[in-house]
Design a protein around this motif. Sequence first.
Motif, PDB file in Angstrom:
ATOM      1  N   UNK A  97       0.843  -1.194   0.000  1.00  0.00           N
ATOM      2  CA  UNK A  97       0.000   0.000   0.000  1.00  0.00           C
ATOM      3  C   UNK A  97       0.882   1.249   0.000  1.00  0.00           C
ATOM      4  N   UNK A  98       0.444   2.252  -0.732  1.00  0.00           N
ATOM      5  CA  UNK A  98       1.197   3.503  -0.802  1.00  0.00           C
ATOM      6  C   UNK A  98       0.243   4.667  -0.591  1.00  0.00           C
ATOM      7  N   UNK A  99       0.711   5.655   0.139  1.00  0.00           N
ATOM      8  CA  UNK A  99      -0.096   6.851   0.335  1.00  0.00           C
ATOM      9  C   UNK A  99      -0.037   7.714  -0.916  1.00  0.00           C
ATOM     10  N   UNK A 100      -1.157   8.308  -1.255  1.00  0.00           N
ATOM     11  CA  UNK A 100      -1.216   9.166  -2.441  1.00  0.00           C
ATOM     12  C   UNK A 100      -0.214  10.307  -2.319  1.00  0.00           C
ATOM     13  N   UNK A 101      -0.015  10.812  -1.103  1.00  0.00           N
ATOM     14  CA  UNK A 101       0.948  11.898  -0.897  1.00  0.00           C
ATOM     15  C   UNK A 101       2.377  11.443  -1.213  1.00  0.00           C
ATOM     16  N   UNK A 102       2.703  10.182  -0.937  1.00  0.00           N
ATOM     17  CA  UNK A 102       4.022   9.640  -1.268  1.00  0.00           C
ATOM     18  C   UNK A 102       4.151   9.442  -2.779  1.00  0.00           C
ATOM     19  N   UNK A 103       3.080   8.988  -3.394  1.00  0.00           N
ATOM     20  CA  UNK A 103       3.068   8.788  -4.840  1.00  0.00           C
ATOM     21  C   UNK A 103       3.276  10.122  -5.560  1.00  0.00           C
ATOM     22  N   UNK A 104       2.693  11.173  -5.023  1.00  0.00           N
ATOM     23  CA  UNK A 104       2.852  12.517  -5.584  1.00  0.00           C
ATOM     24  C   UNK A 104       4.330  12.908  -5.627  1.00  0.00           C
ATOM     25  N   UNK A 105       5.073  12.570  -4.567  1.00  0.00           N
ATOM     26  CA  UNK A 105       6.499  12.916  -4.505  1.00  0.00           C
ATOM     27  C   UNK A 105       7.303  12.218  -5.603  1.00  0.00           C
ATOM     28  N   UNK A 106       6.862  11.037  -6.017  1.00  0.00           N
ATOM     29  CA  UNK A 106       7.588  10.279  -7.040  1.00  0.00           C
ATOM     30  C   UNK A 106       7.161  10.626  -8.457  1.00  0.00           C
ATOM     31  N   UNK A 107       5.843  10.768  -8.654  1.00  0.00           N
ATOM     32  CA  UNK A 107       5.324  10.936 -10.014  1.00  0.00           C
ATOM     33  C   UNK A 107       4.928  12.366 -10.326  1.00  0.00           C
ATOM     34  N   UNK A 108       4.436  13.068  -9.329  1.00  0.00           N
ATOM     35  CA  UNK A 108       4.019  14.447  -9.555  1.00  0.00           C
ATOM     36  C   UNK A 108       2.503  14.597  -9.567  1.00  0.00           C
ATOM     37  N   UNK A 109       2.066  15.777  -9.951  1.00  0.00           N
ATOM     38  CA  UNK A 109       0.657  16.135  -9.823  1.00  0.00           C
ATOM     39  C   UNK A 109      -0.273  15.350 -10.751  1.00  0.00           C
ATOM     40  N   UNK A 127      -8.418   4.325   0.111  1.00  0.00           N
ATOM     41  CA  UNK A 127      -8.998   4.430   1.443  1.00  0.00           C
ATOM     42  C   UNK A 127      -8.474   5.695   2.107  1.00  0.00           C
ATOM     43  N   UNK A 128      -9.382   6.525   2.581  1.00  0.00           N
ATOM     44  CA  UNK A 128      -9.013   7.792   3.221  1.00  0.00           C
ATOM     45  C   UNK A 128      -8.195   7.511   4.481  1.00  0.00           C
ATOM     46  N   UNK A 129      -7.042   8.166   4.573  1.00  0.00           N
ATOM     47  CA  UNK A 129      -6.157   8.057   5.735  1.00  0.00           C
ATOM     48  C   UNK A 129      -5.692   9.466   6.059  1.00  0.00           C
ATOM     49  N   UNK A 130      -6.298  10.090   7.055  1.00  0.00           N
ATOM     50  CA  UNK A 130      -5.958  11.471   7.386  1.00  0.00           C
ATOM     51  C   UNK A 130      -6.283  12.391   6.226  1.00  0.00           C
ATOM     52  N   UNK A 131      -5.281  13.170   5.794  1.00  0.00           N
ATOM     53  CA  UNK A 131      -5.462  14.120   4.697  1.00  0.00           C
ATOM     54  C   UNK A 131      -5.231  13.499   3.313  1.00  0.00           C
ATOM     55  N   UNK A 132      -4.819  12.238   3.282  1.00  0.00           N
ATOM     56  CA  UNK A 132      -4.477  11.599   2.011  1.00  0.00           C
ATOM     57  C   UNK A 132      -5.263  10.306   1.853  1.00  0.00           C
ATOM     58  N   UNK A 133      -4.867   9.493   0.891  1.00  0.00           N
ATOM     59  CA  UNK A 133      -5.512   8.202   0.639  1.00  0.00           C
ATOM     60  C   UNK A 133      -4.447   7.122   0.565  1.00  0.00           C
ATOM     61  N   UNK A 134      -4.804   5.941   1.047  1.00  0.00           N
ATOM     62  CA  UNK A 134      -3.939   4.780   0.910  1.00  0.00           C
ATOM     63  C   UNK A 134      -4.403   4.026  -0.330  1.00  0.00           C
ATOM     64  N   UNK A 135      -3.477   3.754  -1.234  1.00  0.00           N
ATOM     65  CA  UNK A 135      -3.802   3.146  -2.519  1.00  0.00           C
ATOM     66  C   UNK A 135      -3.285   1.714  -2.606  1.00  0.00           C
TER      67      UNK A 135
END
Length: 163
Positions: A97-109, A127-135
């Motif tokens: 599982x990866x957080x969308x916020x972490x994915x943003x750092x690798x791939x971008x917007x 799945x919503x996890x705090x301010x981001x999503x777990x994918x």
Amino acid sequence: MNARGAVEAALFSASSPLRVRDIADRTGLSDAKVREMLKVLQEEYDERGSAIRISKIGPDFVMRLRDEYLDYSDKFTDAELTKGMMKTLSAIAYNQPILQSELFKTIGSRIYDDVPVLVEKGFVNAKKVGQTKELTITKKFMEYFGVEATSKKDIRKWLDQQS
């Protein structure tokens, strides 16, 4: 009724993988006969070097193209996913599982465009996890791409073999 033909027709026309019990219920064959015919079909396709194979994914069976023929099918079908979406999907599958916020750092917007489409198409769970999503990837991802692995390690190995 030709049992082999009935099982083959079921697999060919199914929009998703089928369990032995589903095939048996819908064809009137016994579970044992369905299993026997699945084995017969697998052997026939292998012996004649067919571009098609019968794969077992968990408890389910599916008719699909062999990996070495996938490039040909791409030339005759409309792409469901863009190259960018495939990059995003691959990153999710590899790191799940990866957080969308972490994915943003690798791939971008671009992920903010890709992820909703991948969720809508059923390839990714979010799945919503705090301010981001777990994918994470879904069963549909596994079926669509013919991934016969179930563990995170085996999925990574399969992805590495695809590149």
